[in-house]
Design an enzyme around this catalytic site. Sequence first.
Site, PDB file in Angstrom:
ATOM      1  N   GLU A 131      -0.571  87.971  29.139  1.00 24.64           N
ATOM      2  CA  GLU A 131       0.084  88.461  30.364  1.00 24.64           C
ATOM      3  C   GLU A 131       1.171  87.476  30.772  1.00 24.64           C
ATOM      4  OE1 GLU A 131      -3.010  88.765  33.308  1.00 24.64           O
ATOM      5  OE2 GLU A 131      -3.720  86.746  32.892  1.00 24.64           O
ATOM      6  N   LYS A 133       3.340  84.790  32.683  1.00 24.27           N
ATOM      7  CA  LYS A 133       2.967  83.700  33.580  1.00 24.27           C
ATOM      8  C   LYS A 133       3.921  83.749  34.761  1.00 24.27           C
ATOM      9  CE  LYS A 133       1.854  78.800  33.527  1.00 24.27           C
ATOM     10  NZ  LYS A 133       2.558  78.424  34.760  1.00 24.27           N
ATOM     11  N   ASP A 135       5.850  82.731  38.018  1.00 24.61           N
ATOM     12  CA  ASP A 135       6.268  81.448  38.570  1.00 24.61           C
ATOM     13  C   ASP A 135       6.104  81.507  40.087  1.00 24.61           C
ATOM     14  OD1 ASP A 135       7.197  78.919  38.632  1.00 24.61           O
ATOM     15  OD2 ASP A 135       9.271  79.401  38.173  1.00 24.61           O
ATOM     16  N   TYR A 243      -5.546  87.692  38.372  1.00 25.46           N
ATOM     17  CA  TYR A 243      -5.716  87.481  36.937  1.00 25.46           C
ATOM     18  C   TYR A 243      -6.981  86.733  36.531  1.00 25.46           C
ATOM     19  CZ  TYR A 243      -3.218  83.137  38.135  1.00 25.46           C
ATOM     20  OH  TYR A 243      -2.807  81.970  38.728  1.00 25.46           O
ATOM     21  N   LYS A 331       5.233  78.672  26.983  1.00 26.30           N
ATOM     22  CA  LYS A 331       6.351  78.569  27.919  1.00 26.30           C
ATOM     23  C   LYS A 331       7.669  79.039  27.297  1.00 26.30           C
ATOM     24  CE  LYS A 331       5.575  76.425  31.585  1.00 26.30           C
ATOM     25  NZ  LYS A 331       5.269  75.051  31.858  1.00 26.30           N
ATOM     26  N   CYS A 425      25.104  48.665  48.314  1.00 21.45           N
ATOM     27  CA  CYS A 425      24.327  49.781  48.847  1.00 21.45           C
ATOM     28  C   CYS A 425      25.223  50.637  49.749  1.00 21.45           C
ATOM     29  CB  CYS A 425      23.148  49.239  49.644  1.00 21.45           C
ATOM     30  SG  CYS A 425      22.263  50.511  50.551  1.00 21.45           S
ATOM     31  N   CYS A 428      23.679  50.281  53.607  1.00 19.69           N
ATOM     32  CA  CYS A 428      23.719  49.063  54.418  1.00 19.69           C
ATOM     33  C   CYS A 428      24.771  48.058  53.941  1.00 19.69           C
ATOM     34  CB  CYS A 428      22.340  48.399  54.453  1.00 19.69           C
ATOM     35  SG  CYS A 428      21.882  47.624  52.893  1.00 19.69           S
ATOM     36  N   CYS A 443      19.228  48.094  46.012  1.00 16.17           N
ATOM     37  CA  CYS A 443      19.796  47.435  47.183  1.00 16.17           C
ATOM     38  C   CYS A 443      18.942  46.223  47.518  1.00 16.17           C
ATOM     39  CB  CYS A 443      19.794  48.422  48.355  1.00 16.17           C
ATOM     40  SG  CYS A 443      19.991  47.634  49.951  1.00 16.17           S
ATOM     41  N   CYS A 449      17.987  47.283  55.445  1.00 17.87           N
ATOM     42  CA  CYS A 449      18.610  48.511  54.941  1.00 17.87           C
ATOM     43  C   CYS A 449      17.926  49.705  55.590  1.00 17.87           C
ATOM     44  CB  CYS A 449      18.472  48.586  53.428  1.00 17.87           C
ATOM     45  SG  CYS A 449      19.143  50.095  52.734  1.00 17.87           S
TER      46      CYS A 449
HETATM   47 ZN   LIG Z   1      20.773  49.205  51.513  1.00 17.12          ZN
END
Ligand SMILES: [Zn+2]
Length: 698
Positions: A131, A133, A135, A243, A331, A425, A428, A443, A449
Amino acid sequence: MMDTSGVPVDDLTRAQAKWELTRLAAEIKHHDELYYQRSQPTVSDADYDALKQRNAAIEARFPELMLPESPSKRVGAVPAAGFAKVRHAVPMLSLDNAFGEEDVRDFFESVRRFMKELKDDPTIPIEALAEPKIDGLSATLRYEGGEFIQGATRGDGTEGEDITANLRTLKDIPHRLHGEGWPVVLEVRGEVYMSRGDFFALNERQEAAGEKPFANPRNAASGSLRQLDSSITASRPLGFFAYSWGEVSEPIDGSQWAVLQRFKDWGFSTNPLARLCGSVEDVLALYGEVAARRATLDYDIDGVVYKLDRLDWQERMGSSSRAPRWAIAHKFPAEQAETVLEKIDIQVGRTGALTPVAHLKPVTVGGVVVSRATLHNEDEIERKGVRAGDTVIIQRAGDVIPQVVAVVTDKRPADSRPFEFPHECPICGSMAIREPGEAARRCTGGLICRAQAVERLKHFVSRDAFDIEGFGKKHIEAFWEDGLIKTPGDIFRLRDRRDEIAAREGWGEQSADNLLAAIEDRRTIGLDRFIYALGIRQVGSSTGRLLARGYLSLEAWREAMMKAADADSEEHADLIAIDGIGPAMAADLTGFFAEDHNRDIMDDLAAELTVADFEAPSTEGSPVAGKTVVFTGTLEVMTRSEAKARAETLGAKVSGSVSAKTDYVVAGPGAGSKAKKAAELGITTLSEQEWLELIGQG
Ligand SMILES: [Zn+2]
């Protein structure tokens, strides 16, 4: 740091395998959390499955290295807060996957090898129900005396969420069973889904109302089903295909196919493409047919499931802790599309890792509109040569953030420039550096931060950590911005600022009190959760439990971690001797304790909290739970694998060699040295029949 990720499984040394299993467990756990708890996966199903396959292959080669928290023993994720928990009387397992014809043939072969009469007579056909599958989202529906009394999600397979009120609103779920002949207690299991048409219509309404659209029908179904207000669920069109089943008060007999027919008589929908197949050739032919019709179906499917039709064979094959041995999901390959990558954006996570995200010109892949894709890290961008403005191939498989697969280089704009990964970063402005051997640039701003501080606080209150109800991500961000909480310890000082909280926009006396009560509720916390909440790199909740089990109290753990910084110390040796903890994780742990500000945070928390010592869970159950069994000689009733599987289902450990730790030796005709050794050691030796009687199956 050792990088063993590219080493073929057959070439791994034992030490590398141990390290690799630890790494894979952490990585899979991380993806599980993104997928199940935040509905925000960052890898494709295919990549995720590849991780799990590698893990399984290593475990098959080194079974003694299997971690107590191995990903192959886990299914899905633990339930989210907000709904009552439901313990499943019969676990809701997931299915093993097949990725090609060979895997499907192997599956049928393994069935034949497992059962003696099939092995002896290859002309006996193996019939299977096939059957699609769906999702969607698995659910279980409990009927007593024909009345629908409780419905739950799968959760982690053992415990799900009680979503009865929401499931009642589905037209495909009868409030009372139709017809007759149903068991007094009956748990019907199946998949809740949203049709593609309904999904597009819902997203239009979401956008018109200024709400975020759902990424795909599966997320829409999940989001709709997990509403605390069931009137919202009622307004969303959801379907249900039955099922399988869980607990039943009297055994269901017949075949898988016959049960599906009965489900229809009792008022359920079953998938109209399901078919009974007589052989592996038949199931593969049906797979081809379903794959060809996939695009025209009004609901998402991601493969075809095959189940042995005979229920007595299902029973004999049994299940591993994760999946039944009598079924497999075949799959479909991932779906791809071409679009333009407009820009690359950098996100900063809890540990400071800078993660690049591709913003795409929206494109439909497999019926779903996609506008973002993950780029993982700096090297990934470099390896694929991805630049802003490029035309790229993206891939989507199942419910994940799509991935950029490749660049269509001949469509590259003339003025394009290579992407320069920032060394600062973006949040920050601190330096972002990359340690040797690390995939991520991080960072260095630590708690100054904003991104890291807020992500750490979110982690701290998350479900597997302090699990503070009603303290969502938006509140954390707002409280942080306004200086109400800067560190985890501040959360436990919020009670001094009750009036300030109550006066905030959108708050009030009642909601402030509710939050403070939820916080008070967590002022005593288990050591395992406390360790996980600290957010130490690589230390997930399963590692938190390993450490708690190993050190028992916060004081003992802390002292040992400080001493373990010395790699020659006894404490360091003890730490890496814990199964599931490798040298890299040990380095992250001792590194965490080496930082003053981390120790300050712990001191601060210790002053506010009681961290309860770890208590090992009690074991109870079958007559052979926790016993070690050795099978030797020829077994007559079962094959060796069936006997082993049965014993493991009952909680016994099956070992290949006899030692003083062995509890039972089950000896068939022709048993030699093992039976002799058992006699010498005075270990109970049973015949196969006596063993079957002991486990109540004689
Ligand atoms: Zn940062």
